[in-house]
Design a protein around this motif. Structure first.
Motif, PDB file in Angstrom:
ATOM      1  N   SER A 197       7.026  -5.565  12.682  1.00 36.97           N
ATOM      2  CA  SER A 197       6.018  -4.513  12.815  1.00 36.97           C
ATOM      3  C   SER A 197       5.834  -3.755  11.514  1.00 36.97           C
ATOM      4  O   SER A 197       4.765  -3.217  11.246  1.00 36.97           O
ATOM      5  CB  SER A 197       6.429  -3.536  13.925  1.00 36.97           C
ATOM      6  N   HIS A 198       6.873  -3.684  10.678  1.00 40.83           N
ATOM      7  CA  HIS A 198       6.791  -2.914   9.443  1.00 40.83           C
ATOM      8  C   HIS A 198       7.252  -3.740   8.246  1.00 40.83           C
ATOM      9  O   HIS A 198       6.452  -4.412   7.640  1.00 40.83           O
ATOM     10  CB  HIS A 198       7.605  -1.619   9.570  1.00 40.83           C
ATOM     11  N   ASP A 241       6.338   6.307  11.040  1.00 41.91           N
ATOM     12  CA  ASP A 241       4.907   6.556  11.080  1.00 41.91           C
ATOM     13  C   ASP A 241       4.450   6.567  12.529  1.00 41.91           C
ATOM     14  O   ASP A 241       5.269   6.629  13.460  1.00 41.91           O
ATOM     15  CB  ASP A 241       4.158   5.516  10.245  1.00 41.91           C
ATOM     16  N   ASP A 242       3.135   6.484  12.739  1.00 40.03           N
ATOM     17  CA  ASP A 242       2.617   6.603  14.099  1.00 40.03           C
ATOM     18  C   ASP A 242       2.655   5.287  14.865  1.00 40.03           C
ATOM     19  O   ASP A 242       2.195   5.209  15.999  1.00 40.03           O
ATOM     20  CB  ASP A 242       1.177   7.144  14.064  1.00 40.03           C
ATOM     21  N   CYS A 280      12.762  -0.756   9.468  1.00 41.63           N
ATOM     22  CA  CYS A 280      11.880   0.379   9.730  1.00 41.63           C
ATOM     23  C   CYS A 280      11.890   1.338   8.536  1.00 41.63           C
ATOM     24  O   CYS A 280      12.890   1.444   7.827  1.00 41.63           O
ATOM     25  CB  CYS A 280      12.341   1.132  10.982  1.00 41.63           C
ATOM     26  N   PRO A 281      10.799   2.035   8.291  1.00 44.15           N
ATOM     27  CA  PRO A 281      10.762   3.010   7.194  1.00 44.15           C
ATOM     28  C   PRO A 281      11.698   4.179   7.464  1.00 44.15           C
ATOM     29  O   PRO A 281      12.043   4.466   8.606  1.00 44.15           O
ATOM     30  CB  PRO A 281       9.298   3.444   7.155  1.00 44.15           C
ATOM     31  N   ASP A 282      12.096   4.843   6.365  1.00 41.27           N
ATOM     32  CA  ASP A 282      12.979   5.999   6.524  1.00 41.27           C
ATOM     33  C   ASP A 282      12.277   7.132   7.249  1.00 41.27           C
ATOM     34  O   ASP A 282      12.901   7.880   8.007  1.00 41.27           O
ATOM     35  CB  ASP A 282      13.436   6.478   5.137  1.00 41.27           C
ATOM     36  N   ASP A 328       0.810  -1.215   0.000  1.00 38.50           N
ATOM     37  CA  ASP A 328       0.000   0.000   0.000  1.00 38.50           C
ATOM     38  C   ASP A 328       0.845   1.268   0.000  1.00 38.50           C
ATOM     39  O   ASP A 328       0.325   2.363   0.128  1.00 38.50           O
ATOM     40  CB  ASP A 328      -0.946   0.006   1.199  1.00 38.50           C
ATOM     41  N   GLY A 329       2.163   1.130  -0.157  1.00 42.54           N
ATOM     42  CA  GLY A 329       3.048   2.282  -0.222  1.00 42.54           C
ATOM     43  C   GLY A 329       3.553   2.759   1.113  1.00 42.54           C
ATOM     44  O   GLY A 329       4.366   3.689   1.167  1.00 42.54           O
ATOM     45  N   THR A 330       3.098   2.153   2.199  1.00 41.08           N
ATOM     46  CA  THR A 330       3.582   2.551   3.522  1.00 41.08           C
ATOM     47  C   THR A 330       4.940   1.908   3.795  1.00 41.08           C
ATOM     48  O   THR A 330       5.403   1.045   3.050  1.00 41.08           O
ATOM     49  CB  THR A 330       2.576   2.139   4.603  1.00 41.08           C
ATOM     50  N   CYS A 331       5.545   2.327   4.889  1.00 39.18           N
ATOM     51  CA  CYS A 331       6.831   1.771   5.344  1.00 39.18           C
ATOM     52  C   CYS A 331       7.904   1.913   4.255  1.00 39.18           C
ATOM     53  O   CYS A 331       8.688   0.987   4.006  1.00 39.18           O
ATOM     54  CB  CYS A 331       6.690   0.296   5.745  1.00 39.18           C
TER      55      CYS A 331
END
Length: 1905
Positions: free
Chosen positions: A1669-1670, A1688-1689, A1683-1685, A1502-1505
């Motif tokens: 988690s991600h 997020d929350d 983890c994403p750069d 979905d484009g997250t992370c």
């Protein structure tokens, strides 16, 4: 010894000056003068400026080089008795010649006098004698020290200017490298230019690198209005035979006819046809090519010259200021004879050396030299008199009267002398100061000068800074450049080298150019297009500024302060001004102008200057509002071309092309002097910057420069240009800031419309027709009374009651006026109407030119007359081509036909709403003037006698008179409105009247012959005057006013009760109702029918027309559709009346209602040449043929459920028709085997009806009542018929020139004909009665009939026949069908959608698929919205999603496979060029490459992370491929070092797998079963393969043309091809069996094989995201949580919440390949190929699991679910459990046996060089000494790696036992490996296989037994 010199006389060594003395450094110094390859052979080079002069000018006693180098080291002939010069043999090294007080220059090695140091003059030649003169000796930190010791600003370093005066500040300068933008091309010298200029057959890079490696192009095709040169190149047709070499090879001047035989009055015609002014005859200068203008000349008598003129012996007069100026202006040079030459006060005058009879040179024979050069030991005068009688300096006596110095004269007498800067007074004792600021011949300062006692100081104006030389000024700002127009382009060039960049290319005839520095805009005029345009300085965004009322705009000037644009036009003879957007426009000067050319503006002084080279040449000046106009230069001017302003010095400069001179004067014309008189064959444009002039020359095709004060330093900057025109120096100081005079005290603009500044303030100007209000700032809102008149090329307005201030006419700014004739106007809306007989249109616009619209554009041939009914708001017109009179609303709607019979050549028309009549003139064979009611009733002839060419008509409503002008009788007459009382008003001196108008007792008319507008008294014809003269192409004239009479009419109340048109009529009816063309008025005489009951409809390429058969006339009506490009086929839905058509230019099928209000595109892709179309009005389907794709297709009427019915055996299908009641369709095919075929309407039971006697079968029609088939043949020129089975064939009509469309209606056949351009009709049975019912229709295509017809009952019924998609008629019933590529289910009613296996690819604006489920292999465009430039595609089978990148929108999107309109944006931010995309279907991640940002990223689906995993070392990353089960990803890189790389899914363990022999590696695919990597190389044009390590590399498809995308499925690879626009396939092992799947796919990009089998496997990330988690990123042996750069929350942890083992339920399936559990090493050399682990959704089991995964990996497994056998699940579990126990027991026994038998064995798995069942690199494993062979000899591998399950024998065996490899049991269990050879292969051969790809594991293991 003087300070600063050493013992040898050289300057003393200065540490900070870095003065070099050794030979090597001296040579290096010489290299700082960049004058290589500048001058031609034999020319002398001025080193300081790189100027080139003739060798004869060297040592001629006159300074030509800027620094006098041409006069240095000269050896003139000594005077009689004089001694040779003392320095004649002076060496350049060592000491200077014995002479007191002399020093040597360190670099140039000259010897100069010591007192010349620091005197402000460059005596050394490099300014080294003028450095360190002040007390401060060192340069500061902000300064750069030159080699000569001079200090300059550091910012001046490498700015392209010689600020050091020795070029040391420009030495060793390197261009700052910058990266070019993606739309730019990078030249090899580092410069950038537009990518569109690459390979355009014209070198734009200085090194020509933009034309290297260009593909071969076919013959150049020029557009309309262009001429093809032999070069080849295209130039404007207007350049053909114009005397100029525009092609570059003179081919545009070949085979040219003789020029016109006549010239204008006041001109002389040369033999070549060229016209020159009469005054150029016999002027002793040949202006004609053959010199005939100087032949047969009688001796001129001297005319009386003005007091300020000098009379030449030839009779010419020149200015007295030109006498004795050193340049002979008289033809015999008498103006330079007997001249007393005066030198400046600090100069010595040499003697004249030219003999009295020597007239060979025009140069001055007298030389003035600086007095300091007297007696310096070097002869500077030609005769050397400066070194004669030299005094000797002596010490002054105590009481000497000498003020400065004492000397002893040559005769021994005592005398006095003065120091530099002083002159000896008349008393011979005292000295007085010399005012150097008064020097004219050689000014000491470039800008301001301040005299001081004994010296002077120089200063600079604002924006300039004084250079270290103390004399010249440097402009502050960026480096200057030159902008110049080159006819076909506009270029920007450097002042210092030969580099240039093309700002604009592809122009027609660019002449004038200027710019607005602050706005970054460039303006230019084009005299071929008659337009003034502007664009950004980078060439983007060209916009028309002025495109009306221009004829030859030759000069252009931008006011950068008030934002105004001034221009001259030599044809309209005007100087005009407009705002920069062209909205407001005014005339500055329009009288007493002949040929205005150049123009310049000074916003600070509010002056404009322009040149005029007409019969009375002059340079004029006016204030910027046109006031205070006067000639500042009017004498001795011949052909003033170039003009420019020196804003700093308040002077103008101009170039005279006839007199070959550049002159200058102050703004008022005073202090006029010549600057340059040589090297000027034909100067055209002129500009300046700092102290230099720059000009273009037509003869030399070059740009040259010289000093603006002295004319010295002449040199050519750029030569070999195409045709240099105007030129401007581009720099901010050329547009200095001044006060804006139009800005009010409150900071707001002073005027409501346009502000023109003047010297005192400003003047507000109103648009034409509007008056300025008393406040002087605002304008009236509307016009009052105007004179309107039409020229062929424009419409103009003029104040009716003009005075001296507004006695000019203005062009209404309208587009596309080609040949205007008639005019009408409406004062209520301030609108003007006009007809155009070239465009065949009637148009409307506001009087200011806005809201222009074409209101009638069809069925017009020669609209000659126009009139407006101001009561009912109707427009009436005559058409001399169609011979009709028509009427319509003011917007062109509801067009009705009034008169169509008995007209010959109707011309003008006027209406009388008061009486209800209309009047028109007709100048056919029987000229007459007729009248009729305004509804067409009561027609009668009014005037029939004594008429020849009755033209203009006009009505005097007050007196009830009708006026007319007759061009044949040459008279204006009038009569009463009933025709009585005829009188002649004017019949003298009226050669050819045309337009006519009356208003307020005045009559106005235009005259073709006199090209003027006249006015006279309306009652008497007296008081005649010329309103406007000299206007060619005059047509109609009208008076606009606001006093039209108010008339009461019933039509103004509810439209008179009429449904459509309410027309005025004579009494007693007063009005009547009318209907649009083709529609009948119903019996109530008020209402019109909804449309024609019976009609024909036909395609006409650019429109679709209808002919009603309900009315007594045959007139075609253009349906109100938007402009079409190439409408071919047409049909009508007889239920709804909607029209359907194909447009082969747009490749669409569209539909619309008859009123054109609802227009829809039905089919918008997948079309190429849709030549035929037919509507199934009963079954609600649309059928069409496509000759490009060779197919016949069907779809719902809205385009849904599209299906290809016939796709094989077609060549060029064209016409198609249906017979619904029989369920049949028929079509014609005009390929090589022309035929007419028949099939069921569902495509089945196809058969050929007619195959003989056909060549071009075009139209096709069915006569249902007669059950016959009709067709026409465009080659056989026949129309034929047969029965519906193809029998009983008959020729109906023969000798038909070129029939195309065909239709049957009633008892007639109708057809269109290309050759006759007509619609024909004949009897359908006999062919008799062949008539043209409509002519002059070029481009006629298909035709259909529309009639009241009972539509049959739909065979599919109301429920669509129970079909889920298509229900198609067939004989005896119907059949259900599915869209293309989708299988029909076994129920024969529903479809299996979408396909289970298909190819998915991007075609830039669409995504398309080719189903592999069905045999047609047809491409289907997916209805995905908002696709702009799709590049990469991929899919997720489990989630049924498609993913793609769009580089236009810079987004990544997902699409639902089941609902393709359901899209969502996945990634939309921080994307530059996402070229590559791949889906990790196990971990539910997406990866993409970004070539713009040079990164590789990952995110969730979905484009997250979102996370960047690789960002270093990427150049142009492109394609991506992934092996999630193994934890690997691969990508290609197009950079400078192309390569294919591999890394783990987290970006670690990165390595290059292929790094050689790559060009543009793009497509990338992995064969998961065979462990092979495939890629396409778009530069090398081939497809290659290697193992997953890049080894065993093979060129699989070596001869492809530009492959791009690549994928693999089953036994094949599939790729897209850019060049062929195709999708192709080949065998994945051999590259053979190549086949084109689809072609003609524009912009085809990436491709993917979509199938469940392409996404197998498992890894721990499949289970609850690996507990992450991600992001869960698999790494072959383990996985990591990332983890994403951008956080997020949610809290992110790199530690999984629950670690998932790197295995999948091993206990349930112990026979699975152990690599699924433990991972493997990166090196694939020893990877055993075994079945993959079962899909995670499969039930665990042995046989089924292995079989399924084997099939999935092979890509050949069935996609269907296994059939259920009805065995209960609990029984199945028991059976499987027992089977598992038996297998485990058997395995245990085998293991014990093997262990016992080989317990002493020390070589295990991977210890030998080869493994029988593995891929290996033979080069790597050729030796038994492989790495690892003896490192751990006792370590045993995991036992499962030694076992293999053989499916065919259901046995398990050891595959890595060394002894077993040669044992008989192994031979019986394992067959020999098959290799690509015809020879039998033994086990020994298998141990060392050839370097070809081994066979797949599954194919080997399945062959056992």
């Amino acid at each position: 010894m003087p300070q600063g010199t050493d013992a040898d006389g050289d300057f003393a060594e200065r540490p900070d000056a870095d003065i070099r003395h050794n030979e090597e450094e001296q040579v290096e110094d010489e290299e700082v003068y960049p004058c290589t390859d500048v001058c031609r052979a034999g020319q002398y080079t001025c080193v300081k400026t790189c100027a080139c002069i003739p060798p004869s000018w060297r040592c001629d006693g006159h300074t030509d080089c800027a620094e006098s180098e041409d006069e240095d080291d000269c050896a003139p002939a000594p005077a009689p008795g004089a001694a040779p010069p003392p320095d004649e043999n002076e060496p350049t090294t060592g000491e200077c010649l014995p002479s007191d007080h002399r020093v040597r220059c360190p670099h140039t090695r000259k010897c100069i006098r010591e007192d010349w140091l620091c005197d402000g003059e460059d005596d050394c030649g490099d300014f080294s004698d003028e450095t360190h003169c002040a007390s401060e000796m060192n340069c500061t930190a902000e300064e750069f020290q030159c080699d000569n010791g001079m200090c300059i600003r550091s910012s001046w370093r490498c700015d392209g200017e010689n600020d050091c005066k020795d070029y040391s500040d420009e030495y060793n300068c390197t261009r700052k490298n910058r990266s070019c933008h993606e739309n730019e091309f990078h030249c090899t010298d580092g410069s950038c230019l537009s990518l569109t200029w690459k390979c355009d057959l014209e070198s734009d890079c200085p090194d020509g690198s933009d034309e290297v490696d260009c593909p071969a192009v076919g013959p150049l095709a020029c557009e309309d209005g262009e001429f093809l040169c032999s070069t080849p190149r295209c130039v404007s047709i207007e350049f053909r035979c114009d005397g100029d070499d525009d092609c570059g090879d003179w081919s545009d001047e070949d085979d040219c006819p003789e020029m016109g035989t006549s010239c204008s009055p006041g001109e002389f015609r040369c033999n070549s046809g060229k016209c020159i002014p009469d005054r150029w005859q016999c002027d002793d200068e040949k202006d004609c090519e053959g010199g005939e203008d100087e032949e047969s000349c009688a001796e001129k008598k001297p005319r009386t010259c003005a007091p300020d003129e000098f009379s030449c012996s030839s009779g010419n007069c020149i200015l007295k200021t030109w006498v004795c100026d050193g340049v002979p202006d008289c033809s015999k040079g008498e103006d330079e004879a007997l001249c007393e030459i005066t030198c400046e006060e600090n100069q010595f005058r040499c003697e004249n050396i030219t003999s009295a009879n020597d007239t060979s040179s025009s140069r001055s024979s007298v030389t003035c030299i600086n007095r300091k050069h007297m007696c310096d030991g070097k002869r500077d005068c030609p005769k050397g008199e400066d070194e004669e009688n030299c005094p000797q300096r002596r010490e002054c006596e105590l009481r000497s009267r000498c003020e400065h110095l004492c000397v002893t004269n040559a005769d021994g007498s005592k005398g006095c002398a003065c120091r530099t800067g002083y002159a000896l007074s008349s008393d011979h004792y005292s000295c007085h100061d010399i005012n150097e600021c008064l020097f004219e011949t050689d000014p000491v300062c470039s800008q301001t000068c301040n005299n001081t006692i004994g010296s002077f100081t120089c200063g600079c104006m604002t924006g300039y800074i004084l250079r270290p030389d103390g004399r010249t000024c440097k402009a502050m700002g960026a480096a200057p450049t030159l902008l110049f127009a080159n006819r076909v382009d506009i270029r920007q060039v450097s002042l210092n080298n030969a580099k240039f960049t093309a700002v604009l290319k592809g122009l027609h005839n660019a002449i004038a150019v200027d710019y607005h520095y602050h706005k970054g805009l460039i303006f230019w005029s084009d005299v071929s297009m008659d337009v003034i345009r502007h664009a950004s300085l980078n060439g983007t965004g060209p916009v028309d500024v002025i495109r009306w009322g221009l004829e030859s705009p030759g000069g252009l000037a931008v006011d950068w302060v008030h934002n105004l644009l001034f221009w001259t036009d030599s044809e309209t003879r005007r100087v005009e001004v407009a705002t920069l957007d062209g909205i407001h426009r005014a005339i500055i000067a329009s009288n007493d102008l002949d040929r205005p050319r150049a123009i310049a503006v000074h916003p600070g002084e509010a002056f404009i200057f322009w040149t005029d080279w007409g019969p009375n040449p002059k340079i004029e000046r006016a204030e910027m509002d046109g006031s205070s106009r006067r000639a500042v230069i009017s004498e001795s001017l011949f052909w003033p071309n170039g003009l420019c302003i020196d804003y700093a010095m308040r002077r103008i400069y101009w170039a005279d092309a006839k007199h070959h001179v550049i002159e200058t004067s102050k703004f008022d014309g005073s202090e006029r002097k010549k600057v340059l008189t040589k090297g000027l064959p034909h100067p055209f444009a002129l500009t300046l910057f700092e102290d230099a002039l720059y000009w273009t020359d037509w003869n030399t095709k070059s740009i040259s420069t010289a000093n603006k004060h002295t004319g010295t330093g002449l040199r050519t900057l750029h030569s070999g240009l195409h045709f240099p025109m105007d030129i401007r120096s581009y720099h901010p100081q050329r547009q200095p800031q001044y006060r804006n005079r139009c800005m009010g005290p409150d900071g707001n603009f002073a005027c409501s419309h346009m502000c023109l500044p003047n010297r005192s303030s400003y003047q507000c100007v109103c648009p034409m027709g509007l008056k300025r209000q008393p406040d002087g700032r605002t304008c009236d809102a509307s016009q009052d009374e105007l004179l309107l008149f039409a020229r062929k090329k424009d419409l103009r307005i003029r104040q009716l009651h003009a005075d001296s201030n507004n006695s000019v006419d203005m062009v209404i700014p309208l587009d596309g006026v080609q040949s205007a004739v008639a005019l009408a106007w409406d004062s209520k809306t301030d609108s003007i109407f006009w007809t155009d007989v070239d465009a065949d249109t009637i148009s409307r616009a506001h009087l200011n030119g806005s809201n222009e619209v074409v209101i009638v554009y069809s069925n017009l041939e020669s609209p000659a007359g126009l009139a407006m009914d101001w009561v009912t708001n109707k427009l009436y017109w005559t058409d001399a081509g169609t011979n009709r009179i028509e009427v319509a609303n003011l917007d062109g709607s509801m067009r009705a036909l009034l008169v169509w019979e008995g007209l010959d050549k109707p011309r003008d028309i006027v209406v009388d709403p008061i009486g209800g009549y209309m009047y028109w003139s007709d100048w056919g064979e029987v000229p007459k003037i007729e009248q009729a009611g305004m509804d067409g009733s009561d027609r009668s002839a009014l005037i029939t006698q004594r008429l020849i060419w009755p033209n203009g008509l006009a009505i005097d409503y007050a007196r009830g008179r009708l006026y007319w002008a007759d061009g044949g009788t040459k008279a204006i007459e009038y009569a009463s409105l009933d025709g009585s009382g005829r009188r002649v008003l004017i019949n003298t001196d009226i050669p050819h009247p045309f337009g006519l108008a009356v208003h307020e007792n005045k009559i106005y008319w235009t005259d073709w012959e006199t090209a003027s507008i006249h006015m006279a008294d309306q009652l008497t014809g007296q008081n005649r005057s010329v309103v406007r003269s000299g206007i060619t192409g005059l047509m109609d004239v009208r008076v606009f006013h606001r006093s039209r009479q108010t008339v009461q009419s019933s039509c103004r109340v509810r439209n008179g009760g009429c449904s459509h048109l309410c027309l005025l009529a004579p009494a007693p009816r007063r009005f009547s109702c009318a209907c649009p063309i083709g529609i009948k008025l119903l019996p109530d005489q008020r209402t019109c029918a909804h449309g024609p009951t019976n009609s024909l409809i036909f395609a006409h390429r650019v429109d679709i027309r209808q002919i009603s058969l309900d009315v007594p006339y045959v007139v075609d009506v253009v349906l109100p559709l938007p402009p079409l490009k190439n409408a071919i086929a047409v049909d009508v839905d007889r239920k709804t009346g909607e029209i359907y058509w194909t447009d082969t230019a747009e490749d669409v099928i569209q539909k619309a209602t008859l009123d054109g209000r609802r227009i829809e595109t039905v089919i918008y892709d997948g079309l190429e040449t849709a030549d035929g179309i037919v509507i199934d009005s009963t079954g609600r389907k649309i059928y069409w043929t496509d000759a490009g794709r060779n197919s016949i297709e069907v779809a719902e009427l809205d385009g849904r459920n599209r299906k290809v019915l016939v796709w094989s055996g077609l060549e060029s299908p064209r016409a198609i028709t249906l017979h619904y009641s029989r369920g049949l369709m028929y079509w014609s095919d005009w390929g090589k085997n022309a035929r007419i075929e028949q099939a069921d309407m569902d495509g089945r039971n196809r058969k050929t009806l007619i195959s003989e006697g056909l060549i071009w079968p075009n139209g096709l029609a069915i006569d249902r009542p007669e059950n016959r088939l009709y067709w026409n043949d465009g080659k056989l020129n026949t129309i034929e018929s047969s029965d519906l089975d193809g029998n009983d064939r008959r020729v109906i009509v023969s000798d038909v020139p070129h029939p195309y469309g065909l239709v049957i209606m009633g008892s007639h056949i109708y057809w269109t004909d290309w050759e006759t351009e007509a619609l024909h009709r004949a009897d359908k049975l006999t062919g008799s009665g062949n008539v043209k019912i409509r002519e002059k229709l070029e481009g006629l295509m298909d035709i259909r009939s529309v009639q009241v017809d009972n539509v049959e009952e739909n065979a599919c019924g109301r429920a669509n026949g129970g079909c889920s998609h298509l229900c198609l008629r067939r004989p005896g019933g119907y059949s259900c069908a599915c869209p293309t590529g989708i299988l029909l289910n076994e129920d024969h009613h529903t479809c299996n959608s979408p396909p289970s296996t298909y190819l998915l690819f991007a075609t830039r604006s669409t995504l398309a698929r080719v189903s592999l489920d069905t045999p047609e292999l047809w491409d289907v465009t997916l209805p995905i919205p908002d696709v702009h430039n799709a590049i990469a595609v991929d899919f997720h089978w489990k989630h049924k999603k498609i993913y793609y990148t769009d580089v236009h929108l810079d987004v990544i999107r997902s699409v639902d496979m089941h609902n393709l309109s359901n899209t969502s944006v996945v990634v939309s931010k921080n994307l530059a060029t996402p070229d590559g995309l791949v889906v990790d279907w196990i971990a539910d991640n997406i990866y993409w490459t970004d070539a713009g940002r040079k990164v590789l990223e990952v995110a969730k689906l979905d484009g997250t992370c979102r996370k960047v995993i690789i960002k270093n070392g990427l150049d142009e990353p492109r394609a991506l491929a992934m092996f999630p089960r193994k934890g690997y990803m691969y990508w290609t890189d197009w950079g400078d070092n192309p390569k294919i790389e591999r890394a783990l899914l987290d970006g670690s363990n990165r390595t290059v797998v292929v790094g050689t022999e790559l060009g543009f590696p793009n497509g990338l695919a992995i064969d998961y079963a065979a462990r092979r990597l495939y890629w396409a190389d778009a530069l090398k044009d081939r497809i290659e393969t290697a193992d997953l390590n890049g080894r065993n590399r093979i060129q699989l498809v070596p001869a492809k043309t530009h492959p791009f995308g690549l994928t693999q499925y089953g036994d094949h690879i599939y790729w897209t091809d850019w060049y062929k626009k195709s999708v192709e396939r080949a065998d994945k092992k051999t590259g053979l069996d190549r086949k084109v799947i689809r072609k003609d796919l524009d912009g085809v990009m990436e491709i993917r094989a979509v199938a469940a089998e392409r996404q197998p496997g498992w890894n721990p990330c499949a289970v609850h995201n690996g507990g992450c988690s991600h992001l869960c990123l698999y790494r072959q042996k383990d996985y990591i949580c990332a983890c994403p750069d951008i956080p997020d929350d949610r809290h992110c942890s790199t530690v999984p919440s629950a670690h998932v083992p790197n295995k999948k339920q091993k206990e349930l399936n112990p026979l699975m390949d152990v690599e699924d559990y433990t991972g493997e090493d990166e090196d694939y050399d020893n990877i055993p190929i075994s079945p993959a682990y079962p899909n995670e959704n499969d039930e665990p089991g042995i046989k089924d699991g292995v079989d399924d995964d084997l099939n999935m990996l092979a890509g050949t497994g069935s996609a269907e679910k296994p059939k259920e056998h009805g065995i209960p699940s609990h029984i199945m579990i028991i059976i499987m459990g027992l089977f598992s126990l038996i297998v485990l027991a058997t395995l245990a026994m085998v293991i014990l046996l093997l262990f016992h038998r080989h317990k002493k064995q020390k070589k295990y798995l991977y210890a030998t060089g080869r493994s029988v069942l593995t891929f290996s690199n033979p080069n790597y494993n050729a030796s038994n000494m492989d790495v690892g062979a003896s490192s751990h000899p006792d370590k045993k591998p995991f036992i499962w790696k030694r076992l293999k399950y053989d499916k065919s024998q259901e046995r398990v065996f050891n595959i890595h036992d060394e002894k077993q490899a040669t044992g008989p049991e192994v031979v019986s269990l394992i067959p020999a490996v098959m290799v690509p050879s015809n020879d039998a292969t033994t086990p020994e051969h298998i141990a060392t296989p050839p370097p070809t790809p081994p066979q797949r594991l599954d194919s080997i293991s399945l062959k056992a037994g």
